[in-house]
Design a protein around this motif. Structure first.
Motif, PDB file in Angstrom:
ATOM      1  N   GLY A  28       0.815  -1.209   0.000  1.00  0.00           N
ATOM      2  CA  GLY A  28       0.000   0.000   0.000  1.00  0.00           C
ATOM      3  C   GLY A  28       0.849   1.259   0.000  1.00  0.00           C
ATOM      4  O   GLY A  28       2.060   1.221   0.237  1.00  0.00           O
ATOM      5  N   PHE A  29       0.169   2.358  -0.312  1.00  0.00           N
ATOM      6  CA  PHE A  29       0.795   3.687  -0.277  1.00  0.00           C
ATOM      7  C   PHE A  29      -0.041   4.530   0.683  1.00  0.00           C
ATOM      8  O   PHE A  29      -1.252   4.690   0.476  1.00  0.00           O
ATOM      9  CB  PHE A  29       0.778   4.311  -1.677  1.00  0.00           C
ATOM     10  CG  PHE A  29       1.460   3.479  -2.725  1.00  0.00           C
ATOM     11  CD1 PHE A  29       2.851   3.475  -2.838  1.00  0.00           C
ATOM     12  CD2 PHE A  29       0.733   2.684  -3.589  1.00  0.00           C
ATOM     13  CE1 PHE A  29       3.482   2.700  -3.806  1.00  0.00           C
ATOM     14  CE2 PHE A  29       1.352   1.904  -4.562  1.00  0.00           C
ATOM     15  CZ  PHE A  29       2.733   1.919  -4.665  1.00  0.00           C
ATOM     16  N   SER A  30       0.603   5.064   1.702  1.00  0.00           N
ATOM     17  CA  SER A  30      -0.183   5.803   2.691  1.00  0.00           C
ATOM     18  C   SER A  30      -0.641   7.142   2.120  1.00  0.00           C
ATOM     19  O   SER A  30      -0.041   7.684   1.195  1.00  0.00           O
ATOM     20  CB  SER A  30       0.611   5.997   3.980  1.00  0.00           C
ATOM     21  OG  SER A  30       1.615   6.970   3.814  1.00  0.00           O
ATOM     22  N   LEU A  31      -1.705   7.658   2.703  1.00  0.00           N
ATOM     23  CA  LEU A  31      -2.276   8.940   2.308  1.00  0.00           C
ATOM     24  C   LEU A  31      -1.954  10.005   3.357  1.00  0.00           C
ATOM     25  O   LEU A  31      -1.467   9.679   4.444  1.00  0.00           O
ATOM     26  CB  LEU A  31      -3.790   8.805   2.148  1.00  0.00           C
ATOM     27  CG  LEU A  31      -4.223   7.946   0.949  1.00  0.00           C
ATOM     28  CD1 LEU A  31      -5.626   7.423   1.136  1.00  0.00           C
ATOM     29  CD2 LEU A  31      -4.114   8.767  -0.340  1.00  0.00           C
ATOM     30  N   ARG A  32      -2.258  11.230   3.027  1.00  0.00           N
ATOM     31  CA  ARG A  32      -1.916  12.329   3.917  1.00  0.00           C
ATOM     32  C   ARG A  32      -2.737  12.345   5.207  1.00  0.00           C
ATOM     33  O   ARG A  32      -2.214  12.651   6.273  1.00  0.00           O
ATOM     34  CB  ARG A  32      -2.109  13.641   3.163  1.00  0.00           C
ATOM     35  CG  ARG A  32      -1.786  14.844   4.020  1.00  0.00           C
ATOM     36  CD  ARG A  32      -1.747  16.109   3.191  1.00  0.00           C
ATOM     37  NE  ARG A  32      -1.180  17.186   3.958  1.00  0.00           N
ATOM     38  CZ  ARG A  32      -0.456  18.170   3.449  1.00  0.00           C
ATOM     39  NH1 ARG A  32      -0.236  18.214   2.149  1.00  0.00           N
ATOM     40  NH2 ARG A  32       0.045  19.108   4.209  1.00  0.00           N
ATOM     41  N   CYS A 255      -0.178  18.186  -7.404  1.00  0.00           N
ATOM     42  CA  CYS A 255      -1.523  18.618  -7.808  1.00  0.00           C
ATOM     43  C   CYS A 255      -2.564  18.335  -6.735  1.00  0.00           C
ATOM     44  O   CYS A 255      -3.635  18.932  -6.738  1.00  0.00           O
ATOM     45  CB  CYS A 255      -1.968  17.887  -9.076  1.00  0.00           C
ATOM     46  SG  CYS A 255      -1.222  18.477 -10.581  1.00  0.00           S
ATOM     47  N   HIS A 256      -2.278  17.380  -5.859  1.00  0.00           N
ATOM     48  CA  HIS A 256      -3.304  16.902  -4.920  1.00  0.00           C
ATOM     49  C   HIS A 256      -2.793  16.932  -3.483  1.00  0.00           C
ATOM     50  O   HIS A 256      -2.728  15.889  -2.810  1.00  0.00           O
ATOM     51  CB  HIS A 256      -3.726  15.473  -5.286  1.00  0.00           C
ATOM     52  CG  HIS A 256      -4.265  15.343  -6.678  1.00  0.00           C
ATOM     53  ND1 HIS A 256      -5.505  15.804  -7.044  1.00  0.00           N
ATOM     54  CD2 HIS A 256      -3.716  14.835  -7.793  1.00  0.00           C
ATOM     55  CE1 HIS A 256      -5.709  15.574  -8.336  1.00  0.00           C
ATOM     56  NE2 HIS A 256      -4.634  14.980  -8.811  1.00  0.00           N
ATOM     57  N   THR A 257      -2.461  18.122  -3.010  1.00  0.00           N
ATOM     58  CA  THR A 257      -1.960  18.202  -1.624  1.00  0.00           C
ATOM     59  C   THR A 257      -3.094  17.983  -0.611  1.00  0.00           C
ATOM     60  O   THR A 257      -2.838  17.881   0.574  1.00  0.00           O
ATOM     61  CB  THR A 257      -1.273  19.555  -1.346  1.00  0.00           C
ATOM     62  OG1 THR A 257      -2.162  20.602  -1.758  1.00  0.00           O
ATOM     63  CG2 THR A 257       0.035  19.674  -2.090  1.00  0.00           C
ATOM     64  N   ASP A 258      -4.322  17.909  -1.096  1.00  0.00           N
ATOM     65  CA  ASP A 258      -5.426  17.533  -0.197  1.00  0.00           C
ATOM     66  C   ASP A 258      -5.382  16.040   0.133  1.00  0.00           C
ATOM     67  O   ASP A 258      -6.024  15.588   1.078  1.00  0.00           O
ATOM     68  CB  ASP A 258      -6.771  17.882  -0.837  1.00  0.00           C
ATOM     69  CG  ASP A 258      -6.958  17.197  -2.187  1.00  0.00           C
ATOM     70  OD1 ASP A 258      -5.950  17.013  -2.911  1.00  0.00           O
ATOM     71  OD2 ASP A 258      -8.096  16.819  -2.502  1.00  0.00           O
TER      72      ASP A 258
END
Ligand SMILES: [Zn+2]
Length: 283
Positions: A28-32, A255-258
């Protein structure tokens, strides 16, 4: 975002559809953000957050993935790093230095020291290989035949040093992996839309790769942007992977720092995401 990346039930991870059918694999790749708390979830030590915040986030990560790895059989990774807590025990990390250094776990790991480098491979169950990123490419690799996994941190420097190709080569020499059997997935990273680079980077890539002209896009005012994911794809092909086994079209972090941390978009003041991959102890 490409529909090939989906949120796990855990909420704060993206997984890639291409690897979802391997029940013996965790990745997996973690999210913010942690959707349960709304809090940021940096998993790498950084300049703007207290160390204990990141340690707590890692603890949460390991507790969560321990279940899927089969908690009772986790291998205790004792590398003598004083900063590592017992709860982080199954997480294999490196001091990342934008190098081409790749290590096999556990054979390359000394007892008393943490290692500096940017690539990890293993055939051991019950451990999670991890890389930390906030724009650089996190590349996860799997050889389903030999059941070997790899994790790579590749920015422009590591890419120039061909770390991805060298990781595949090490899987071959260490575990007899056949590149044609391997799959590779690139996680969220800065893309050509946003990744402006200086002339020295353009020149360095042209000096090294005959396909370099395809990696750069001309923008207004003479600026140039680099497509690192495309460079990664070339290296994987050159290493012997087949095109259908390479998934290198991730969403752009800048593009997606959210959703993601972006070192470039946030001028260095940001957290780190983690790409992880490991083999379950039980299927
Ligand atoms: Zn972008």
């Amino acid at each position: 975002m490409s529909s090939n990346y989906s949120r796990t039930e855990l909420g704060f991870f993206l997984y890639h559809q291409s690897l979802a059918s391997f029940k013996w694999l965790v990745h997996g790749f973690s999210l913010r953000y942690d959707p349960q708390t709304g809090q940021e979830l940096s998993l790498g030590f950084n300049e703007y957050q207290p160390r204990e915040v990141v340690e707590n986030n890692r603890k949460k990560l390991v507790q969560t993935i321990s279940g899927v790895l089969a908690a009772s059989e986790l291998i205790k990774v004792s590398d003598g790093d004083a900063s590592r807590t017992e709860d982080e025990a199954c997480l294999v990390t490196l001091q990342q230095i934008h190098s081409d250094l790749v290590y096999s776990f556990p054979s390359d790991f000394p007892k008393k020291f943490s290692l500096s480098g940017d690539g990890l491979i293993t055939d051991q169950t019950g451990v999670m290989l991890s890389v930390q990123t906030a724009d650089c490419l996190p590349v996860l690799m799997v050889d389903p035949e030999k059941r070997v996994v790899g994790a790579v941190h590749a920015g422009w420097r590591g890419t120039l040093k061909e770390i991805v190709e060298k990781t595949v080569a090490k899987m071959q020499t260490q575990f007899s992996s056949k590149p044609a059997h391997c799959l590779a997935v690139v996680g969220p990273a800065i893309r050509c839309c946003c990744y402006e680079v200086g002339e020295e980077v353009v020149e360095a890539f042209h000096a090294k790769f005959d396909y370099a002209s395809t990696l750069f896009q001309s923008q207004s005012m003479g600026r140039k942007t680099l497509d690192l994911a495309a460079a990664c794809r070339y290296q994987l092909l050159h290493a012997g992977l087949v095109a259908d086994h390479i998934f290198a079209d991730p969403p752009c972090t800048s593009c997606h720092t959210d959703q993601f941390f972006s070192h470039r978009a946030e001028r260095g003041k940001t957290g780190r995401m983690m790409g992880i991959i490991g083999l379950r102890t039980k299927e």
